[in-house]
Design an enzyme around this catalytic site. Structure first.
Site, PDB file in Angstrom:
ATOM      1  N   CYS A 153      13.382  10.441   7.309  1.00 45.38           N
ATOM      2  CA  CYS A 153      13.150   9.985   8.677  1.00 45.38           C
ATOM      3  C   CYS A 153      14.375  10.192   9.563  1.00 45.38           C
ATOM      4  O   CYS A 153      14.256  10.531  10.726  1.00 45.38           O
ATOM      5  CB  CYS A 153      12.753   8.521   8.672  1.00 45.38           C
ATOM      6  SG  CYS A 153      13.887   7.515   7.726  1.00 45.38           S
ATOM      7  N   GLY A 159       2.380   4.085  13.294  1.00 46.76           N
ATOM      8  CA  GLY A 159       3.019   2.830  13.700  1.00 46.76           C
ATOM      9  C   GLY A 159       2.328   2.236  14.920  1.00 46.76           C
ATOM     10  O   GLY A 159       2.067   1.031  14.997  1.00 46.76           O
ATOM     11  N   GLU A 203       9.210   0.943  11.072  1.00 44.58           N
ATOM     12  CA  GLU A 203      10.282   1.931  10.863  1.00 44.58           C
ATOM     13  C   GLU A 203       9.614   3.282  10.956  1.00 44.58           C
ATOM     14  O   GLU A 203       8.864   3.667  10.061  1.00 44.58           O
ATOM     15  CB  GLU A 203      10.887   1.780   9.460  1.00 44.58           C
ATOM     16  CG  GLU A 203      11.563   0.467   9.194  1.00 44.58           C
ATOM     17  CD  GLU A 203      12.971   0.426   9.719  1.00 44.58           C
ATOM     18  OE1 GLU A 203      13.413   1.403  10.360  1.00 44.58           O
ATOM     19  OE2 GLU A 203      13.625  -0.594   9.509  1.00 44.58           O
ATOM     20  N   LYS A 232       0.849  -1.194   0.000  1.00 50.45           N
ATOM     21  CA  LYS A 232       0.000   0.000   0.000  1.00 50.45           C
ATOM     22  C   LYS A 232       0.881   1.240   0.000  1.00 50.45           C
ATOM     23  O   LYS A 232       1.485   1.600   0.999  1.00 50.45           O
ATOM     24  CB  LYS A 232      -0.935   0.064   1.203  1.00 50.45           C
ATOM     25  CG  LYS A 232      -2.026   1.104   0.927  1.00 50.45           C
ATOM     26  CD  LYS A 232      -2.635   1.752   2.140  1.00 50.45           C
ATOM     27  CE  LYS A 232      -1.923   2.938   2.695  1.00 50.45           C
ATOM     28  NZ  LYS A 232      -1.814   4.113   1.838  1.00 50.45           N
ATOM     29  N   GLY A 243       6.663   4.748   8.348  1.00 53.31           N
ATOM     30  CA  GLY A 243       5.839   5.947   8.421  1.00 53.31           C
ATOM     31  C   GLY A 243       5.983   6.587   9.781  1.00 53.31           C
ATOM     32  O   GLY A 243       6.991   6.386  10.474  1.00 53.31           O
ATOM     33  N   SER A 244       4.985   7.327  10.169  1.00 56.15           N
ATOM     34  CA  SER A 244       5.090   8.085  11.417  1.00 56.15           C
ATOM     35  C   SER A 244       4.926   7.167  12.642  1.00 56.15           C
ATOM     36  O   SER A 244       4.300   6.104  12.560  1.00 56.15           O
ATOM     37  CB  SER A 244       3.996   9.154  11.454  1.00 56.15           C
ATOM     38  OG  SER A 244       2.727   8.534  11.386  1.00 56.15           O
ATOM     39  N   THR A 245       5.452   7.613  13.743  1.00 58.32           N
ATOM     40  CA  THR A 245       5.331   6.885  15.005  1.00 58.32           C
ATOM     41  C   THR A 245       3.855   6.748  15.396  1.00 58.32           C
ATOM     42  O   THR A 245       3.414   5.694  15.873  1.00 58.32           O
ATOM     43  CB  THR A 245       6.140   7.621  16.085  1.00 58.32           C
ATOM     44  OG1 THR A 245       7.527   7.490  15.729  1.00 58.32           O
ATOM     45  CG2 THR A 245       5.923   7.052  17.470  1.00 58.32           C
ATOM     46  N   GLU A 296       9.045  15.757  15.307  1.00 58.25           N
ATOM     47  CA  GLU A 296       9.574  15.557  13.962  1.00 58.25           C
ATOM     48  C   GLU A 296       8.887  16.547  13.023  1.00 58.25           C
ATOM     49  O   GLU A 296       7.666  16.519  12.869  1.00 58.25           O
ATOM     50  CB  GLU A 296       9.280  14.120  13.515  1.00 58.25           C
ATOM     51  CG  GLU A 296       9.943  13.790  12.208  1.00 58.25           C
ATOM     52  CD  GLU A 296       9.656  12.366  11.769  1.00 58.25           C
ATOM     53  OE1 GLU A 296       8.529  11.898  11.965  1.00 58.25           O
ATOM     54  OE2 GLU A 296      10.572  11.739  11.223  1.00 58.25           O
TER      55      GLU A 296
HETATM   56  P1  NAD Z   1       2.207   8.291   7.805  1.00 59.65           P
HETATM   57  O1  NAD Z   1       2.441   7.520   9.043  1.00 59.65           O
HETATM   58  O2  NAD Z   1       1.196   9.362   7.818  1.00 59.65           O
HETATM   59  O3  NAD Z   1       1.783   7.311   6.617  1.00 59.65           O
HETATM   60  C1  NAD Z   1       2.531   6.158   6.320  1.00 59.65           C
HETATM   61  C2  NAD Z   1       1.620   5.153   5.667  1.00 59.65           C
HETATM   62  O4  NAD Z   1       0.607   4.785   6.603  1.00 59.65           O
HETATM   63  C3  NAD Z   1       0.890   5.693   4.436  1.00 59.65           C
HETATM   64  O5  NAD Z   1       0.808   4.677   3.468  1.00 59.65           O
HETATM   65  C4  NAD Z   1      -0.474   6.048   4.991  1.00 59.65           C
HETATM   66  O6  NAD Z   1      -1.510   6.000   4.025  1.00 59.65           O
HETATM   67  C5  NAD Z   1      -0.688   4.974   6.037  1.00 59.65           C
HETATM   68  N1  NAD Z   1      -1.635   5.375   7.068  1.00 59.65           N
HETATM   69  C6  NAD Z   1      -1.919   6.638   7.495  1.00 59.65           C
HETATM   70  N2  NAD Z   1      -2.887   6.615   8.438  1.00 59.65           N
HETATM   71  C7  NAD Z   1      -3.232   5.308   8.611  1.00 59.65           C
HETATM   72  C8  NAD Z   1      -4.182   4.642   9.442  1.00 59.65           C
HETATM   73  N3  NAD Z   1      -4.997   5.312  10.259  1.00 59.65           N
HETATM   74  N4  NAD Z   1      -4.245   3.296   9.367  1.00 59.65           N
HETATM   75  C9  NAD Z   1      -3.445   2.604   8.518  1.00 59.65           C
HETATM   76  N5  NAD Z   1      -2.553   3.190   7.696  1.00 59.65           N
HETATM   77  C10 NAD Z   1      -2.426   4.519   7.751  1.00 59.65           C
HETATM   78  O7  NAD Z   1       3.639   8.804   7.378  1.00 59.65           O
HETATM   79  P2  NAD Z   1       4.000   9.712   6.127  1.00 59.65           P
HETATM   80  O8  NAD Z   1       3.518  11.088   6.441  1.00 59.65           O
HETATM   81  O9  NAD Z   1       3.591   9.073   4.855  1.00 59.65           O
HETATM   82  O10 NAD Z   1       5.597   9.660   6.151  1.00 59.65           O
HETATM   83  C11 NAD Z   1       6.331  10.406   7.018  1.00 59.65           C
HETATM   84  C12 NAD Z   1       6.747   9.587   8.211  1.00 59.65           C
HETATM   85  O11 NAD Z   1       7.436   8.405   7.789  1.00 59.65           O
HETATM   86  C13 NAD Z   1       7.705  10.328   9.089  1.00 59.65           C
HETATM   87  O12 NAD Z   1       7.341  10.178  10.433  1.00 59.65           O
HETATM   88  C14 NAD Z   1       9.036   9.628   8.824  1.00 59.65           C
HETATM   89  O13 NAD Z   1       9.959   9.732   9.854  1.00 59.65           O
HETATM   90  C15 NAD Z   1       8.622   8.246   8.561  1.00 59.65           C
HETATM   91  N6  NAD Z   1       9.658   7.513   7.807  1.00 59.65           N
HETATM   92  C16 NAD Z   1      10.424   6.597   8.476  1.00 59.65           C
HETATM   93  C17 NAD Z   1      11.428   5.908   7.810  1.00 59.65           C
HETATM   94  C18 NAD Z   1      12.276   4.901   8.531  1.00 59.65           C
HETATM   95  O14 NAD Z   1      12.915   4.085   7.872  1.00 59.65           O
HETATM   96  N7  NAD Z   1      12.318   4.908   9.851  1.00 59.65           N
HETATM   97  C19 NAD Z   1      11.647   6.141   6.454  1.00 59.65           C
HETATM   98  C20 NAD Z   1      10.851   7.072   5.799  1.00 59.65           C
HETATM   99  C21 NAD Z   1       9.850   7.752   6.506  1.00 59.65           C
END
Ligand code: NAD
Length: 500
Positions: free
Chosen positions: A303, A250, A268, A192, A245-247, A402
């Site tokens: 990130c 997560g 991650e 996704k 994605g975001s904490t 962040e």
């Molecule tokens: P996000 O957490 O908003 O979204 C990540 C994914 O989760 C997307 O596909 C999104 O559609 C999905 N998502 C969002 N809300 C959801 C929900 N309620 N239920 C299920 N899935 C959901 O993050 P973002 O804004 O896309 O990316 C930025 C974040 O990603 C930052 O916090 C960044 O630090 C992190 N990131 C981490 C790494 C790593 O390797 N640690 C790498 C890249 C980005």
């Protein structure tokens, strides 16, 4: 594209490139069952690129069922390692052959400079798939050192259906980090992509099929988080979620797992990485340049961005001079210009979020010494100047949260111990860097910092051979390296009694 390609060449390709807009399920492109779509907007100029299939629970059910069918059939999961290897190596080649097309899709979709999309994202995605392709037939199972009356075999078995939920900042590369090891281990994957940047993932679905990955083994379901991510997290027939994605999100996946089938979860997540400059740093100019690129690369949407610089008072003035010189040369530009080093923010929402953090920093009493404003508004796109705050204290919001934008917080420290204490005073633990010419100190500081990666006298260095991932609320489980394979397999013990 030739190395001499100009902005006009890339613009021509951008105007001609076919924009994928459907989900990829069971080997073909399909609309969402509801027929619904969402607008995919380019942050370069605010133009609508496509109306992309907006998948929901019903589409997720179909994708998971197809992935399960493929898994149980054994067409991929029980195929000979050498066959999986050949297919993954072919996929890596296809990514290279289509690098221009994929790079231009990535740049149009999320605004990163085309030179970075090509030299970093596409190259490293292909390298990643190749690495795991090469690994497939080199991983052995184990025989345990039991006594003479038994043989205990420890086998690694694929988990089944893996859901990969990825963010928008490195769309293809994050997908490759998940798909490479998950597929190498024999799993089926439902990918996704983030709703802000789904295009390269959609194209990857068709390239995977072209490489010979059987129908159902790679499914791609575009959609928003609540619509498509949540049903994957809650699905009773998904064996694992691998998430970047975001904490905040997560943590939702941990809940989804608890509320459903206790699926495995690997996370991650975010970071607030400290970049420490100690007085015995032998090359302040190099440290300053690394500090600038450590937070402004990819518009700060990284990130592990080094978003806090902790600089020792004894070298503060000299360091700041170098830092402002290095950062002052970085200007937002048209991402399709090969000379651009800083592109557009991913969308309006992220732009507003970053600008509100800049206001918060000002309001808390920190001083903007560079940038601080939106830029290139006449383009219709979203751009922010590289921004540096001085006089930041670590308890300010801009030092704790962040920002995920081109914003650097500079914090003074008076000693090595204080640097370590401030570095660790965060909920995150993704990465850190320390600059010192004293080898004892380098090791001491590296060991004291609670982070998954610590760089010494460099920043953001690494390759596919070394694990990447976080401590604390930056998550758990590692991407990259042979260690990533562990999380996509379960260990099975087969204990065989031997008769005398
Ligand atoms: P996000 O957490 O908003 O979204 C990540 C994914 O989760 C997307 O596909 C999104 O559609 C999905 N998502 C969002 N809300 C959801 C929900 N309620 N239920 C299920 N899935 C959901 O993050 P973002 O804004 O896309 O990316 C930025 C974040 O990603 C930052 O916090 C960044 O630090 C992190 N990131 C981490 C790494 C790593 O390797 N640690 C790498 C890249 C980005």
């Amino acid at each position: 594209m030739a190395a001499t390609a100009t902005r006009d060449d890339w613009k021509t390709l951008a105007d001609q490139v076919e924009i994928p807009h459907q989900a990829f399920i069971d080997g073909r492109y399909v609309d969402a069952l509801s027929g619904e779509t969402f607008d995919d907007i380019s942050p370069i100029d605010g133009r609508r690129l496509a109306q992309v299939a907006s998948c929901g629970s019903a589409d997720v059910d179909v994708a998971v069922a197809g992935a399960r069918r493929a898994f149980e059939s054994g067409v991929w999961s029980r195929s000979a390692p050498k066959q999986r290897k050949a297919v993954l190596l072919r996929l890596a080649e296809l990514i290279r052959e289509h690098a221009d097309e994929l790079a231009v899709l990535e740049t149009l979709d999320m605004g990163k400079p085309i030179s970075d999309a090509l030299a970093d994202d596409m190259r490293l995605s292909a390298d990643c798939i190749q690495y795991y392709g090469e690994a497939v037939d080199k991983v052995y199972d184990e025989i345990a050192p039991t006594g003479p009356n038994a043989i205990s075999m420890i086998r690694r078995e694929p988990l089944g259906v893996v859901a990969a939920v990825v963010p928008w900042n490195f769309p293809l590369m994050m997908a490759a980090w998940k798909l490479g090891p998950a597929l190498a281990a024999g799993n089926s994957v439902v990918l996704k992509p983030a709703e802000q940047s789904p295009l390269t993932a959609l194209r990857l679905g068709a390239l995977a099929a072209e490489a010979g990955i059987p129908d159902g083994v790679v499914q791609v379901v575009p959609g928003d988080g609540p619509g498509a991510g949540r049903p994957l997290g809650l699905h009773p027939d998904v064996d694992m979620v691998t998430f970047t994605g975001s904490t905040e999100v997560g943590k939702l996946f941990l809940r989804y797992a608890g509320e459903s089938n206790m699926k495995r979860v690997a996370l991650e997540c975010g970071g607030k990485s400290p970049h420490i400059i100690l007085p015995d740093c032998g090359d302040l100019a190099a440290a300053a340049s690394a500090a600038a690129w450590g937070v402004f690369y990819n518009q700060g949407e990284v990130c592990n961005a080094g978003s806090r610089v902790l600089v020792h008072r004894d070298v503060k003035d000299a360091f700041m001079e170098h830092l402002l010189a290095a950062a002052g040369a970085i200007r937002p530009a048209d991402p399709l210009d090969p000379a651009a080093r800083l592109g557009a923010m991913v969308d309006r929402t992220q732009t507003d979020r970053v600008l509100s953090y800049i206001e918060s920093g000002r309001g808390a009493g920190a001083e903007v010494v560079l940038g601080g404003s939106q830029a290139r508004t006449e383009t219709g796109g979203w751009y922010i100047e590289p921004t540096i705050f001085d006089r930041v204290s670590n308890d300010m919001t801009i030092a704790q949260e962040e920002i995920f934008g081109p914003v650097l917080a500079t914090i003074d420290v008076a000693s090595e111990d204080e640097a370590i204490a401030v570095a660790n005073d965060t909920i995150y633990g993704l990465a850190a860097a320390v600059w010192t010419d004293n080898i004892d100190r380098a090791h001491r500081v590296a060991r004291a910092i609670r982070a998954g990666v610590v760089w010494v006298n460099t920043f953001d260095a690494g390759d596919i051979t070394s694990p990447f991932g976080g401590f604390k609320q930056s998550g758990f489980g590692r991407d990259k390296s042979m260690h990533a394979l562990d999380k996509y397999t379960d260990l099975k013990t087969i204990w065989v009694a031997l008769r005398d």
